[in-house]
Design a protein around this motif. Structure first.
Motif, PDB file in Angstrom:
ATOM      1  N   ASN A 132     -71.636  31.821  13.541  1.00  0.00           N
ATOM      2  CA  ASN A 132     -71.321  30.621  12.749  1.00  0.00           C
ATOM      3  C   ASN A 132     -72.449  30.226  11.810  1.00  0.00           C
ATOM      4  OD1 ASN A 132     -68.632  29.321  13.940  1.00  0.00           O
ATOM      5  ND2 ASN A 132     -69.803  30.123  15.682  1.00  0.00           N
ATOM      6  N   SER A 133     -73.526  31.090  11.784  1.00  0.00           N
ATOM      7  CA  SER A 133     -74.698  30.792  10.926  1.00  0.00           C
ATOM      8  C   SER A 133     -75.175  29.363  11.149  1.00  0.00           C
ATOM      9  CB  SER A 133     -74.344  31.027   9.457  1.00  0.00           C
ATOM     10  OG  SER A 133     -73.946  32.363   9.245  1.00  0.00           O
ATOM     11  N   TRP A 134     -75.220  29.011  12.404  1.00  0.00           N
ATOM     12  CA  TRP A 134     -75.586  27.630  12.718  1.00  0.00           C
ATOM     13  C   TRP A 134     -77.102  27.483  12.788  1.00  0.00           C
ATOM     14  CZ3 TRP A 134     -72.402  23.947  12.053  1.00  0.00           C
ATOM     15  CH2 TRP A 134     -72.701  22.657  12.498  1.00  0.00           C
ATOM     16  N   PRO A 135     -77.688  26.542  12.056  1.00  0.00           N
ATOM     17  CA  PRO A 135     -79.151  26.457  11.973  1.00  0.00           C
ATOM     18  C   PRO A 135     -79.805  25.766  13.162  1.00  0.00           C
ATOM     19  CG  PRO A 135     -78.162  24.794  10.596  1.00  0.00           C
ATOM     20  CD  PRO A 135     -77.020  25.584  11.157  1.00  0.00           C
ATOM     21  N   HIS A 136     -79.012  25.075  13.983  1.00  0.00           N
ATOM     22  CA  HIS A 136     -79.614  24.254  15.027  1.00  0.00           C
ATOM     23  C   HIS A 136     -79.249  24.784  16.407  1.00  0.00           C
ATOM     24  CE1 HIS A 136     -80.624  21.604  11.779  1.00  0.00           C
ATOM     25  NE2 HIS A 136     -79.335  21.432  11.468  1.00  0.00           N
ATOM     26  N   ASP A 137     -79.818  24.140  17.403  1.00  0.00           N
ATOM     27  CA  ASP A 137     -79.664  24.577  18.791  1.00  0.00           C
ATOM     28  C   ASP A 137     -78.236  24.336  19.296  1.00  0.00           C
ATOM     29  OD1 ASP A 137     -80.369  25.496  21.299  1.00  0.00           O
ATOM     30  OD2 ASP A 137     -80.921  23.478  21.995  1.00  0.00           O
ATOM     31  N   ILE A 138     -77.750  25.248  20.141  1.00  0.00           N
ATOM     32  CA  ILE A 138     -76.490  25.091  20.865  1.00  0.00           C
ATOM     33  C   ILE A 138     -76.825  25.157  22.348  1.00  0.00           C
ATOM     34  CG2 ILE A 138     -74.206  26.034  21.306  1.00  0.00           C
ATOM     35  CD1 ILE A 138     -74.211  27.218  18.524  1.00  0.00           C
ATOM     36  N   TYR A 160     -79.204  19.571  31.380  1.00  0.00           N
ATOM     37  CA  TYR A 160     -79.183  20.827  30.632  1.00  0.00           C
ATOM     38  C   TYR A 160     -78.917  21.989  31.597  1.00  0.00           C
ATOM     39  CZ  TYR A 160     -81.123  18.887  26.323  1.00  0.00           C
ATOM     40  OH  TYR A 160     -81.313  18.178  25.172  1.00  0.00           O
ATOM     41  N   VAL A 161     -78.082  22.952  31.091  1.00  0.00           N
ATOM     42  CA  VAL A 161     -77.825  24.156  31.871  1.00  0.00           C
ATOM     43  C   VAL A 161     -78.377  25.370  31.139  1.00  0.00           C
ATOM     44  CG1 VAL A 161     -76.069  25.593  32.985  1.00  0.00           C
ATOM     45  CG2 VAL A 161     -75.803  23.107  32.952  1.00  0.00           C
ATOM     46  N   VAL A 162     -77.848  25.649  29.927  1.00  0.00           N
ATOM     47  CA  VAL A 162     -78.287  26.801  29.135  1.00  0.00           C
ATOM     48  C   VAL A 162     -78.482  26.327  27.690  1.00  0.00           C
ATOM     49  CG1 VAL A 162     -77.769  29.162  28.394  1.00  0.00           C
ATOM     50  CG2 VAL A 162     -76.962  28.359  30.620  1.00  0.00           C
ATOM     51  N   THR A 163     -79.543  26.826  26.997  1.00  0.00           N
ATOM     52  CA  THR A 163     -79.782  26.523  25.584  1.00  0.00           C
ATOM     53  C   THR A 163     -80.113  27.803  24.851  1.00  0.00           C
ATOM     54  OG1 THR A 163     -82.159  26.180  25.777  1.00  0.00           O
ATOM     55  CG2 THR A 163     -80.741  24.288  26.263  1.00  0.00           C
ATOM     56  N   THR A 164     -79.989  27.757  23.524  1.00  0.00           N
ATOM     57  CA  THR A 164     -80.355  28.911  22.695  1.00  0.00           C
ATOM     58  C   THR A 164     -81.828  28.915  22.363  1.00  0.00           C
ATOM     59  OG1 THR A 164     -79.784  27.681  20.725  1.00  0.00           O
ATOM     60  CG2 THR A 164     -78.036  29.065  21.674  1.00  0.00           C
ATOM     61  N   GLN A 165     -82.557  27.875  22.685  1.00  0.00           N
ATOM     62  CA  GLN A 165     -83.987  27.827  22.393  1.00  0.00           C
ATOM     63  C   GLN A 165     -84.752  28.707  23.369  1.00  0.00           C
ATOM     64  OE1 GLN A 165     -85.298  23.795  22.477  1.00  0.00           O
ATOM     65  NE2 GLN A 165     -84.175  23.222  20.600  1.00  0.00           N
ATOM     66  N   PRO A 166     -85.877  29.305  22.875  1.00  0.00           N
ATOM     67  CA  PRO A 166     -86.679  30.134  23.775  1.00  0.00           C
ATOM     68  C   PRO A 166     -87.176  29.338  24.968  1.00  0.00           C
ATOM     69  CG  PRO A 166     -87.326  30.490  21.502  1.00  0.00           C
ATOM     70  CD  PRO A 166     -86.394  29.303  21.511  1.00  0.00           C
ATOM     71  N   GLU A 167     -87.567  28.062  24.745  1.00  0.00           N
ATOM     72  CA  GLU A 167     -88.025  27.254  25.851  1.00  0.00           C
ATOM     73  C   GLU A 167     -86.827  26.813  26.666  1.00  0.00           C
ATOM     74  OE1 GLU A 167     -88.437  26.402  22.727  1.00  0.00           O
ATOM     75  OE2 GLU A 167     -90.525  26.887  22.232  1.00  0.00           O
ATOM     76  N   SER A 168     -86.960  26.884  27.920  1.00  0.00           N
ATOM     77  CA  SER A 168     -85.839  26.537  28.790  1.00  0.00           C
ATOM     78  C   SER A 168     -85.869  25.052  29.119  1.00  0.00           C
ATOM     79  CB  SER A 168     -85.890  27.354  30.096  1.00  0.00           C
ATOM     80  OG  SER A 168     -84.865  26.946  30.962  1.00  0.00           O
ATOM     81  N   TYR A 169     -84.766  24.354  28.837  1.00  0.00           N
ATOM     82  CA  TYR A 169     -84.605  22.954  29.202  1.00  0.00           C
ATOM     83  C   TYR A 169     -83.778  22.831  30.482  1.00  0.00           C
ATOM     84  CZ  TYR A 169     -86.403  21.525  24.687  1.00  0.00           C
ATOM     85  OH  TYR A 169     -87.189  21.315  23.601  1.00  0.00           O
ATOM     86  N   ALA A 170     -83.486  23.985  31.086  1.00  0.00           N
ATOM     87  CA  ALA A 170     -82.609  23.967  32.263  1.00  0.00           C
ATOM     88  C   ALA A 170     -83.160  23.033  33.334  1.00  0.00           C
ATOM     89  CB  ALA A 170     -82.437  25.378  32.818  1.00  0.00           C
ATOM     90  N   GLY A 171     -82.283  22.212  33.866  1.00  0.00           N
ATOM     91  CA  GLY A 171     -82.651  21.278  34.920  1.00  0.00           C
ATOM     92  C   GLY A 171     -83.075  19.920  34.422  1.00  0.00           C
ATOM     93  N   LYS A 172     -83.381  19.764  33.127  1.00  0.00           N
ATOM     94  CA  LYS A 172     -83.770  18.468  32.575  1.00  0.00           C
ATOM     95  C   LYS A 172     -82.515  17.641  32.290  1.00  0.00           C
ATOM     96  CE  LYS A 172     -88.026  20.175  30.512  1.00  0.00           C
ATOM     97  NZ  LYS A 172     -88.811  20.304  29.252  1.00  0.00           N
ATOM     98  N   SER A 173     -82.606  16.355  32.372  1.00  0.00           N
ATOM     99  CA  SER A 173     -81.437  15.492  32.199  1.00  0.00           C
ATOM    100  C   SER A 173     -81.789  14.272  31.353  1.00  0.00           C
ATOM    101  CB  SER A 173     -80.909  15.038  33.574  1.00  0.00           C
ATOM    102  OG  SER A 173     -81.889  14.265  34.260  1.00  0.00           O
ATOM    103  N   TYR A 174     -80.756  13.611  30.837  1.00  0.00           N
ATOM    104  CA  TYR A 174     -80.927  12.348  30.092  1.00  0.00           C
ATOM    105  C   TYR A 174     -79.613  11.590  30.163  1.00  0.00           C
ATOM    106  CZ  TYR A 174     -78.487  14.560  26.143  1.00  0.00           C
ATOM    107  OH  TYR A 174     -77.566  15.193  25.355  1.00  0.00           O
ATOM    108  N   ILE A 175     -79.595  10.356  29.706  1.00  0.00           N
ATOM    109  CA  ILE A 175     -78.418   9.501  29.791  1.00  0.00           C
ATOM    110  C   ILE A 175     -77.313  10.078  28.918  1.00  0.00           C
ATOM    111  CG2 ILE A 175     -77.501   7.184  29.433  1.00  0.00           C
ATOM    112  CD1 ILE A 175     -79.462   7.412  31.714  1.00  0.00           C
ATOM    113  N   ALA A 176     -76.146  10.245  29.478  1.00  0.00           N
ATOM    114  CA  ALA A 176     -75.009  10.792  28.746  1.00  0.00           C
ATOM    115  C   ALA A 176     -74.458   9.741  27.787  1.00  0.00           C
ATOM    116  CB  ALA A 176     -73.920  11.238  29.714  1.00  0.00           C
ATOM    117  N   SER A 177     -74.032  10.203  26.615  1.00  0.00           N
ATOM    118  CA  SER A 177     -73.443   9.312  25.625  1.00  0.00           C
ATOM    119  C   SER A 177     -71.971   9.058  25.944  1.00  0.00           C
ATOM    120  CB  SER A 177     -73.574   9.922  24.227  1.00  0.00           C
ATOM    121  OG  SER A 177     -72.798  11.105  24.143  1.00  0.00           O
TER     122      SER A 177
END
Length: 536
Positions: free
Chosen positions: A108-114, A135-152
């Protein structure tokens, strides 16, 4: 009674309205049109800005939802459930799903993180209203897995209803974003997690700025067009108003013959022009009627005055006629030679008085004095007349003197000016009657291209009651003889010569009359310059 037509009472003009920084109506209208155009363009710009922002936001939300929904259908919900909290890159399920997200991003030539989220249950243990997202899985090299924040709210609604949702523009600690969330379904048809697609607001604002720039170019073009239209419209409105102003000023100057052109392009101004024309014609007719009525009134007043004057003349002529009658009787009875000159002098003086009175009434009855002018030396004229004045004052204690001055060549009607001169001296002599120290001084000279002649006496002065209207007809005070026309006719004679007459007076100290006449010009004296000569 106001006899002189030129002695109309002056009216003070109405005070002008105070203005500060006055401008022409053309400028006022043009600036008003431009101001309205600027305000309108400002309102339109604000409206267009928010409308463009809304349209862009909606377009971005649609694009994000499409990407999120498409990507979510490609993910394995059962695999997403097997990935535990804090799972690292060594886990095969984590690595497989991360590779899927990277492929979706490239496709999708998407410039940002999914990334994907798992919604945590609330304290009550139900998923219907989770309070935080992990967070479960991200496209960023750094893993955010296990981190959480308030859901919108959009995340909660997507999780609860199983439908993709998109946010409006929002801000967090990393900047401004627009996000879309799509549910990841497992093989049981349950929501196993959420796929999140983010869009950086920097690009959003760049798109909005591009729209605003295009809008600004269009606005400047429209504003320029409005300015030209404002100037054109202002000219169409101001031209008739300026024409009306010119017509009013012309009419105020006394010209009632200049008509005002109609303005058919603007109905209100056309009606104003027609109303002005009707007013102009009505004023012209009324002024003509007023002038006719005034002329008739002056004629009636003149005839009435002539009647009263005739009665006075008849009464005053009795004395000189009686003198002539007695003098003739004495001449007939007496033969002594020494009496003849005295009787002849009295007869001549009486005849002169009768001629002056008849001359006064003739001058008064004439609408315009017709002068029979000749070139005369002012000093010679005064010396010639002084002989007659000394003869008329013979036997009187009043002393008559002449102070020689610089003479000049003047163009005068000798008889009329002599009568005016003699009238002033006669008035002075009558005011000095019974005073042993009475004195009349005659002065003459030149100043500022004018010749002047002064008659100065040391009498009681002119009464204050008649000083302001001394030169009007029938104005007299305490005189046994006279018609009341002397000073009035003096003024008419002097002004007919192009000169002026004025006086100064002080109670118990005397009066000074001054007659100023223009010097003879080159044209009136065969090209010669005015003659100036010192008399001694």
């Amino acid at each position: 009674m106001a006899e002189n037509e030129n002695n109309a009472e002056a009216r003070e003009p109405a005070p002008a309205c105070p203005v500060m920084g006055s401008m022409s109506i053309h400028t006022h209208l043009a600036l008003s049109f431009i101001a309205v155009a600027i305000v309108a363009m400002g309102i339109a710009s604000i409206f267009y800005y928010y409308k463009a922002r809304w349209h862009i936001t909606q377009a971005l939300r649609r694009d994000l939802l499409l990407v999120a929904q498409t990507a979510a259908t490609q993910l394995d919900g059962d695999m997403h459930e097997r990935i535990g909290a804090g799972t690292g890159a060594d886990d095969p399920d984590f690595q497989a799903m991360r590779n899927q997200l990277i492929e979706i991003k490239k496709a999708n030539s998407w410039p940002h993180d999914i990334c994907t989220f798992r919604l945590l249950p609330s304290a009550a243990g139900a998923y219907s209203a989770p309070q935080s997202a992990e967070y479960v899985v991200t496209t960023q090299p750094e893993s955010y897995a296990g981190k959480s924040y308030i859901a919108s709210d959009e995340m909660r609604m997507a999780y609860e209803f199983g439908e993709a949702r998109a946010t409006n523009l929002y801000r967090d600690e990393q900047g401004r974003w627009i996000s879309a969330y799509a549910p990841i379904m497992n093989s049981r048809g349950e929501v196993a997690g959420l796929l999140a697609v983010d869009y950086d607001a920097h690009d959003y604002y760049a798109a909005v700025s591009q729209e605003i720039l295009q809008m600004g170019v269009i606005a400047l073009g429209v504003l320029a067009l409005c300015g030209l239209l404002a100037i054109y419209s202002a000219k169409r409105v101001s031209a008739p108003v300026e024409s009306l102003t010119h017509a009013v000023e012309t009419m105020a100057a006394g010209d009632y013959d200049t008509s005002l052109l109609s303005c058919r392009s603007i109905a209100e101004l056309n009606r104003l022009a027609e109303s002005f024309e009707r007013m102009r014609m009505a004023l012209k007719e009324r002024l003509a009627d007023l002038h006719s009525a005034r002329t008739e009134l002056l004629r009636s007043e003149r005839l009435s005055a002539v009647g009263r004057l005739a009665h006075t003349i008849v009464h005053d002529l009795k004395n000189p006629m009686q003198v002539i009658k007695v003098a003739n009787a004495v001449l007939a009875e007496k033969s002594k030679e020494e009496l003849h000159p005295q009787m002849i002098s009295r007869i001549a003086s009486s005849i002169r008085r009768m001629a002056d009175m008849t001359g006064d009434i003739l001058d008064f009855c004439r609408d315009e004095l017709r002068l029979e002018t000749e070139m005369a030396d002012l000093a010679d004229f005064i010396e010639d007349e002084m002989e007659n004045f000394r003869l008329s004052l013979k036997g009187s204690p009043v002393r008559l003197t002449v102070e020689p001055g610089q003479s000049a060549l003047v163009e005068i009607d000798r008889n009329r000016l002599a009568r005016a001169f003699g009238n002033l001296i006669a008035n002075a002599a009558e005011a000095l009657a019974g005073r042993p120290d009475g004195r009349i001084d005659i002065q003459y000279g030149t100043r500022d291209s004018l010749a002047f002649l002064r008659i100065i006496d040391n009498g009681p002065g002119i009464p204050e009651a008649i000083r302001h209207n001394l030169f009007e007809s029938f104005v007299t005070h305490g005189k046994a003889n006279g018609t009341g026309l002397g000073t009035s006719i003096c003024k008419r004679v002097v002004e007919a010569h192009g000169g002026t007459i004025d006086f100064t007076t002080e109670t118990n100290r005397g009066t000074a009359f001054e007659i100023a006449l223009p010097l003879a010009t080159q044209e009136s004296h065969n090209g010669a310059r005015p003659l100036l000569e010192q008399r001694g």
